[in-house]
Scaffold this active site. Sequence first.
Site, PDB file in Angstrom:
ATOM      1  N   ASP A  66       0.865  -1.174   0.000  1.00  0.00           N
ATOM      2  CA  ASP A  66       0.000   0.000   0.000  1.00  0.00           C
ATOM      3  C   ASP A  66       0.901   1.222   0.000  1.00  0.00           C
ATOM      4  O   ASP A  66       2.047   1.171   0.464  1.00  0.00           O
ATOM      5  CB  ASP A  66      -0.917   0.024   1.230  1.00  0.00           C
ATOM      6  CG  ASP A  66      -1.930   1.159   1.157  1.00  0.00           C
ATOM      7  OD1 ASP A  66      -2.937   1.007   0.443  1.00  0.00           O
ATOM      8  OD2 ASP A  66      -1.708   2.207   1.802  1.00  0.00           O
ATOM      9  N   GLU A  68       0.778   5.785   0.246  1.00  0.00           N
ATOM     10  CA  GLU A  68       0.062   7.048   0.418  1.00  0.00           C
ATOM     11  C   GLU A  68       0.716   8.075  -0.487  1.00  0.00           C
ATOM     12  O   GLU A  68       1.933   8.016  -0.738  1.00  0.00           O
ATOM     13  CB  GLU A  68       0.094   7.507   1.869  1.00  0.00           C
ATOM     14  CG  GLU A  68      -0.439   6.493   2.873  1.00  0.00           C
ATOM     15  CD  GLU A  68      -1.881   6.080   2.626  1.00  0.00           C
ATOM     16  OE1 GLU A  68      -2.615   6.856   1.972  1.00  0.00           O
ATOM     17  OE2 GLU A  68      -2.265   4.993   3.065  1.00  0.00           O
ATOM     18  N   HIS A 219      -5.150   7.004   8.151  1.00  0.00           N
ATOM     19  CA  HIS A 219      -5.095   6.303   6.862  1.00  0.00           C
ATOM     20  C   HIS A 219      -3.634   6.171   6.471  1.00  0.00           C
ATOM     21  O   HIS A 219      -3.128   6.891   5.615  1.00  0.00           O
ATOM     22  CB  HIS A 219      -5.866   7.120   5.827  1.00  0.00           C
ATOM     23  CG  HIS A 219      -6.213   6.354   4.592  1.00  0.00           C
ATOM     24  ND1 HIS A 219      -7.129   5.339   4.569  1.00  0.00           N
ATOM     25  CD2 HIS A 219      -5.756   6.455   3.314  1.00  0.00           C
ATOM     26  CE1 HIS A 219      -7.237   4.859   3.333  1.00  0.00           C
ATOM     27  NE2 HIS A 219      -6.412   5.513   2.567  1.00  0.00           N
ATOM     28  N   ASP A 224      -3.019  -0.142   6.462  1.00  0.00           N
ATOM     29  CA  ASP A 224      -3.824  -0.705   5.381  1.00  0.00           C
ATOM     30  C   ASP A 224      -3.251  -2.029   4.879  1.00  0.00           C
ATOM     31  O   ASP A 224      -3.992  -2.930   4.479  1.00  0.00           O
ATOM     32  CB  ASP A 224      -3.935   0.298   4.235  1.00  0.00           C
ATOM     33  CG  ASP A 224      -4.809   1.488   4.594  1.00  0.00           C
ATOM     34  OD1 ASP A 224      -5.444   1.460   5.668  1.00  0.00           O
ATOM     35  OD2 ASP A 224      -4.857   2.454   3.810  1.00  0.00           O
TER      36      ASP A 224
END
Length: 282
Positions: A66, A68, A219, A224
């Site tokens: 994952d 960001e 987040h 995640d």
Amino acid sequence: MSSILRSIQLRNSIWSSFPVRFLKQQAGLSTVELLDPRSCGKRHFTTQVQEHGKEVAAAATILVFDLETTGYFHKDHRIVEFALCDLSGGKNSTFETLVNPERTVPNYVEHLIKIGTDLVCRPGIPRFSDVIPLLLAFVRSRQAPGKPVLWVAHNAKQFDARFLAQEFDRCSAPLPADWLFFDTLLLAKKMVKAEGKKRRTSLEALREHYGIVSHDDAHRAMRDVMILSQVFQKMTFDLKVTNEELINEAMKLPFHVFCDSVCLLFLWTSFEQQSEPEREEI
């Protein structure tokens, strides 16, 4: 494995039509915030996993990842955090780092992911060009001999894989030929369709569906990754999909996404024919 090798040879032939550009090694790596490559010694083993109550040899090294970013569209934005987890587990099975995007992080993004300009745009935070050599070393240390690497992400087709390809291309670094990508969003849509219900297929919705507890509302990439690692295994179990079937089914329906001079051969399952997936939560 013959179909996998044929697909890799196909991708190599496609890549050979593009200009060859070499990875530019850059200094300034932080041993505090980035994994030390000396801890990533090459290991020779055959990954064993549990599937439906029996132990079988894995068809691929599965890395759940994952990232960001400073925004949604890969052409206009950059990665600010990257994380992955090798589902085979064991020592040094995770990799994570902040990334200096060399640009301002918008306020709305900082509010969502709790990563701001002051956190990533400072000395000691590596640029993605610094991360690439260590990421490659880490993946090689986890990869089983003769097996491809299956990168798994939620909404990989529209988001994660595109950003990763964009960063490699920007750094003039070719993606390894045995890296393959799989989007868990298709599994989620197939599961919802099989249930005959209308509900969201975002990662947060799947976390709630499976009762996975998260004590962190931020987040963030590793949060995640840990959630998706559980969701992915639960979905494949519920749908009775083996690792070998993931590879074989995906090879039946390859599609290509071009990111400048980088050609990605994505693994895309033939579970169902459908239109472009709707934009999911980042």
